[in-house]
Design a protein around this motif. Structure first.
Motif, PDB file in Angstrom:
ATOM      1  N   ALA B  70       0.915  -1.271   0.127  1.00  0.00           N
ATOM      2  CA  ALA B  70      -0.306   0.009  -0.276  1.00  0.00           C
ATOM      3  C   ALA B  70       0.716   1.237  -0.122  1.00  0.00           C
ATOM      4  CB  ALA B  70      -0.954   0.088   1.147  1.00  0.00           C
ATOM      5  N   GLU B  71       2.021   1.276   0.595  1.00  0.00           N
ATOM      6  CA  GLU B  71       2.656   2.363   0.762  1.00  0.00           C
ATOM      7  C   GLU B  71       3.393   2.717  -0.632  1.00  0.00           C
ATOM      8  OE1 GLU B  71       5.572   1.576   3.865  1.00  0.00           O
ATOM      9  OE2 GLU B  71       7.102   1.688   2.396  1.00  0.00           O
ATOM     10  N   ASN B  72       3.707   1.718  -1.248  1.00  0.00           N
ATOM     11  CA  ASN B  72       4.055   2.076  -2.652  1.00  0.00           C
ATOM     12  C   ASN B  72       3.085   2.248  -3.453  1.00  0.00           C
ATOM     13  OD1 ASN B  72       7.287   1.345  -2.790  1.00  0.00           O
ATOM     14  ND2 ASN B  72       6.451  -0.137  -1.491  1.00  0.00           N
ATOM     15  N   TRP B  73       2.022   1.795  -3.586  1.00  0.00           N
ATOM     16  CA  TRP B  73       0.934   2.243  -4.379  1.00  0.00           C
ATOM     17  C   TRP B  73       0.460   3.645  -4.276  1.00  0.00           C
ATOM     18  CZ3 TRP B  73      -3.426  -2.284  -4.775  1.00  0.00           C
ATOM     19  CH2 TRP B  73      -2.701  -3.457  -5.566  1.00  0.00           C
ATOM     20  N   GLN B  74       0.449   4.010  -2.979  1.00  0.00           N
ATOM     21  CA  GLN B  74      -0.296   5.298  -2.858  1.00  0.00           C
ATOM     22  C   GLN B  74       0.781   6.386  -3.596  1.00  0.00           C
ATOM     23  OE1 GLN B  74       1.072   7.798  -0.669  1.00  0.00           O
ATOM     24  NE2 GLN B  74       2.556   6.631   0.944  1.00  0.00           N
ATOM     25  N   SER B  75       2.165   6.195  -3.157  1.00  0.00           N
ATOM     26  CA  SER B  75       2.934   7.078  -3.625  1.00  0.00           C
ATOM     27  C   SER B  75       3.022   7.051  -5.033  1.00  0.00           C
ATOM     28  CB  SER B  75       4.426   6.914  -3.147  1.00  0.00           C
ATOM     29  OG  SER B  75       4.872   5.581  -3.603  1.00  0.00           O
ATOM     30  N   SER B 151      -5.286   4.041  -1.283  1.00  0.00           N
ATOM     31  CA  SER B 151      -4.095   3.302  -0.911  1.00  0.00           C
ATOM     32  C   SER B 151      -3.636   3.875   0.133  1.00  0.00           C
ATOM     33  CB  SER B 151      -3.105   3.419  -2.239  1.00  0.00           C
ATOM     34  OG  SER B 151      -3.747   3.017  -3.148  1.00  0.00           O
ATOM     35  N   TRP B 152      -3.638   5.151   0.634  1.00  0.00           N
ATOM     36  CA  TRP B 152      -3.083   5.670   1.774  1.00  0.00           C
ATOM     37  C   TRP B 152      -3.920   5.251   2.959  1.00  0.00           C
ATOM     38  CZ3 TRP B 152      -2.578  11.566   2.818  1.00  0.00           C
ATOM     39  CH2 TRP B 152      -1.294  11.917   3.816  1.00  0.00           C
ATOM     40  N   ALA B 153      -5.254   5.192   2.885  1.00  0.00           N
ATOM     41  CA  ALA B 153      -5.829   4.980   4.018  1.00  0.00           C
ATOM     42  C   ALA B 153      -5.428   3.508   4.112  1.00  0.00           C
ATOM     43  CB  ALA B 153      -7.222   4.931   3.534  1.00  0.00           C
ATOM     44  N   ALA B 154      -5.284   2.683   3.214  1.00  0.00           N
ATOM     45  CA  ALA B 154      -4.947   1.341   3.355  1.00  0.00           C
ATOM     46  C   ALA B 154      -3.767   1.010   4.078  1.00  0.00           C
ATOM     47  CB  ALA B 154      -5.076   0.357   2.102  1.00  0.00           C
ATOM     48  N   GLN B 155      -2.742   1.856   3.513  1.00  0.00           N
ATOM     49  CA  GLN B 155      -1.488   1.849   4.328  1.00  0.00           C
ATOM     50  C   GLN B 155      -1.682   2.165   5.671  1.00  0.00           C
ATOM     51  OE1 GLN B 155       1.475   4.706   2.846  1.00  0.00           O
ATOM     52  NE2 GLN B 155       2.232   4.778   5.068  1.00  0.00           N
ATOM     53  N   PHE B 186       4.726   6.491  10.620  1.00  0.00           N
ATOM     54  CA  PHE B 186       3.718   6.549   9.334  1.00  0.00           C
ATOM     55  C   PHE B 186       4.290   7.588   8.291  1.00  0.00           C
ATOM     56  CE2 PHE B 186       0.013   8.757   7.309  1.00  0.00           C
ATOM     57  CZ  PHE B 186      -0.365   7.810   6.706  1.00  0.00           C
ATOM     58  N   TRP B 187       4.746   8.691   9.102  1.00  0.00           N
ATOM     59  CA  TRP B 187       5.323   9.759   7.900  1.00  0.00           C
ATOM     60  C   TRP B 187       6.507   9.401   7.431  1.00  0.00           C
ATOM     61  CZ3 TRP B 187       2.007  13.126   5.809  1.00  0.00           C
ATOM     62  CH2 TRP B 187       0.912  13.370   6.330  1.00  0.00           C
ATOM     63  N   ASN B 188       7.558   8.828   8.120  1.00  0.00           N
ATOM     64  CA  ASN B 188       8.502   8.258   7.344  1.00  0.00           C
ATOM     65  C   ASN B 188       8.112   7.570   6.414  1.00  0.00           C
ATOM     66  OD1 ASN B 188      11.459   7.748   7.250  1.00  0.00           O
ATOM     67  ND2 ASN B 188      11.425   5.812   8.503  1.00  0.00           N
ATOM     68  N   ARG B 189       7.369   6.329   6.448  1.00  0.00           N
ATOM     69  CA  ARG B 189       7.118   5.405   5.418  1.00  0.00           C
ATOM     70  C   ARG B 189       6.380   6.163   4.057  1.00  0.00           C
ATOM     71  NH1 ARG B 189       6.153  -0.097   5.661  1.00  0.00           N
ATOM     72  NH2 ARG B 189       6.417  -0.903   7.602  1.00  0.00           N
ATOM     73  N   SER B 190       5.695   7.099   4.404  1.00  0.00           N
ATOM     74  CA  SER B 190       5.002   8.289   3.443  1.00  0.00           C
ATOM     75  C   SER B 190       5.873   8.982   2.665  1.00  0.00           C
ATOM     76  CB  SER B 190       3.754   8.901   3.982  1.00  0.00           C
ATOM     77  OG  SER B 190       2.810   8.074   4.475  1.00  0.00           O
ATOM     78  N   LEU B 191       6.646   9.625   3.673  1.00  0.00           N
ATOM     79  CA  LEU B 191       7.337  10.774   2.840  1.00  0.00           C
ATOM     80  C   LEU B 191       8.829  10.064   2.179  1.00  0.00           C
ATOM     81  CD1 LEU B 191       7.428  13.430   5.706  1.00  0.00           C
ATOM     82  CD2 LEU B 191       6.592  13.519   3.549  1.00  0.00           C
ATOM     83  N   GLN B 192       9.507   8.809   2.615  1.00  0.00           N
ATOM     84  CA  GLN B 192      10.298   8.293   1.692  1.00  0.00           C
ATOM     85  C   GLN B 192      10.038   7.863   0.479  1.00  0.00           C
ATOM     86  OE1 GLN B 192      11.982   4.320   2.761  1.00  0.00           O
ATOM     87  NE2 GLN B 192      10.550   4.091   4.401  1.00  0.00           N
TER      88      GLN B 192
END
Lengths: 130, 233
Positions: B70-75, B151-155, B186-192
């Motif tokens: 999910a974290e890859n899909w959302q980005s 996807s971000w919600a799923a993440q 959560f933000w580390n996963r998203s922002l990276q």
């Protein structure tokens, strides 16, 4: 009792969120209660059989049995279950007189840590742990 | 004869859809590979802890797999949503990824072939007006943006499950969803993920000014001037 709930947002989210489905909270609660029931009945060997392998290995001092080590710790009575939190293969069971951490193995839930006291946001300080 | 006609039609269909098919096959292979590699990796960690081995099915239904996917899909969907939306208004002189400087904006009905300017083969909603036309006219960005949000919600849901499982393994209290979505994890996963996607888009915009890929619609014609913007290849 808090169990993780999942609100699938879409077909995609549904598949992805399968991982967070509500697990069985009763099984770890039963294991925690049984552990304390065995201790209360002075059945140390039976209580040791409910410990995770690593925990049971690390508990006794050299030359000491697991049952003796448990007896020496004199853990207080467990009491009734007040809260169960299950995430994946790990669980935290709060009893009236103790907090335990459990892990789900192939043959069921085993106690990883018992006699635990909270230490702010740090890991709990436990009398029995792996 | 009928069989030969069928084969010819199938080959034609594959050729006409080769781009989508190639990416679909590569996506499924990569996802399958991720599932197998992830299982072996987690299995290795489980054995080190004296735990039982896990199956591929157990892994692909775990929160660890779900949050990684999910974290890859959302980005990726965020990247395309931003790209689709921002290139309406923002331009880059010389870039094949930009339209001509003077075309910045939503453009006229005539240029967009909508309403009275719709062609006979235009989609039905391009001839409509009001909300239907607005919806169709922004459908690509809206769907990409919607998939990003889902996807971000799923993440966030799968991430909370994986994070809390690890916290319990570390003998710590689990956290609520609201605590998780404001947590550094959560933000580390998203922002990276976001930074890498944004860098890739920036590279594409800038490099397409000076570099060429002969035959690719993602590039200007090889002989086009560096300063040429919005050139059809």
């Amino acid at each position: 009792m808090r169990i993780p709930l999942v609100a699938p947002a879409s077909g995609v989210a549904l598949v992805l969120a399968l991982a967070g489905c509500a697990p069985d909270a009763a099984a770890p609660a039963r294991a925690a209660e049984r552990f304390h029931a065995e201790l209360a009945a002075d059945r140390g060997d039976a209580a040791c059989a409910l410990l995770a392998p690593k925990t049971a290995d690390r508990l006794p001092d050299p030359g000491q049995s697991c049952a003796d080590a448990l007896r020496e710790l004199k853990l207080g009575p467990g009491g009734a279950v007040t809260e169960v939190r299950v995430w994946g293969d790990n669980a935290q069971v709060r009893l009236a007189g103790d907090t335990l951490f459990l892990h789900r193995f192939g043959d069921g839930w085993r106690v990883r840590a018992a006699g635990c006291e909270p230490v702010r946001d740090l890991p709990y300080d436990c009398e029995v742990e792996d | 004869m009928v069989l030969r006609h069928g084969v010819v039609q199938t080959v034609k269909w594959i050729k006409e859809n080769s781009l989508s098919l190639a990416f679909l096959v590569m996506f499924l292979l990569a996802l399958g590979g991720q599932a197998v590699a992830g299982t072996l990796d987690l299995d290795d960690q489980q054995r080190a802890m004296g735990d039982q081995p896990i199956s591929v099915w157990e892994y692909v239904t775990s929160s660890s797999f779900a949050v990684d996917v999910a974290e890859n899909w959302q980005s990726e969907y965020l990247q395309f949503f931003l790209y689709i939306a921002l290139t309406v208004w923002l331009v880059q002189k010389g870039s094949n990824e930009s339209k001509a400087i003077e075309d910045a904006g939503a453009e006229s009905d005539e240029e967009q072939r909508i309403g009275a300017h719709a062609a006979p083969d235009s989609p039905r909603w391009a001839r409509a007006s009001g909300p239907r036309l607005w919806l169709f006219g922004n459908s690509l960005g809206l769907v990409m943006g919607l998939i990003f949000l889902l996807s971000w919600a799923a993440q966030s849901v799968a991430g909370q499950a994986a994070y809390n499982s690890q916290r319990l393994a570390d003998l710590r209290d689990p956290v609520t969803w609201s605590s998780y979505v404001t947590s550094p994890e959560f933000w580390n996963r998203s922002l990276q993920n976001w930074q890498s996607e944004l860098l890739a888009v920036l590279s594409m915009v800038v490099l397409s000014i000076y570099l060429r890929q002969r035959g690719s619609p993602e590039s200007k014609p090889v002989g086009a001037a560096h300063a040429a913007t919005g050139v059809e290849s």
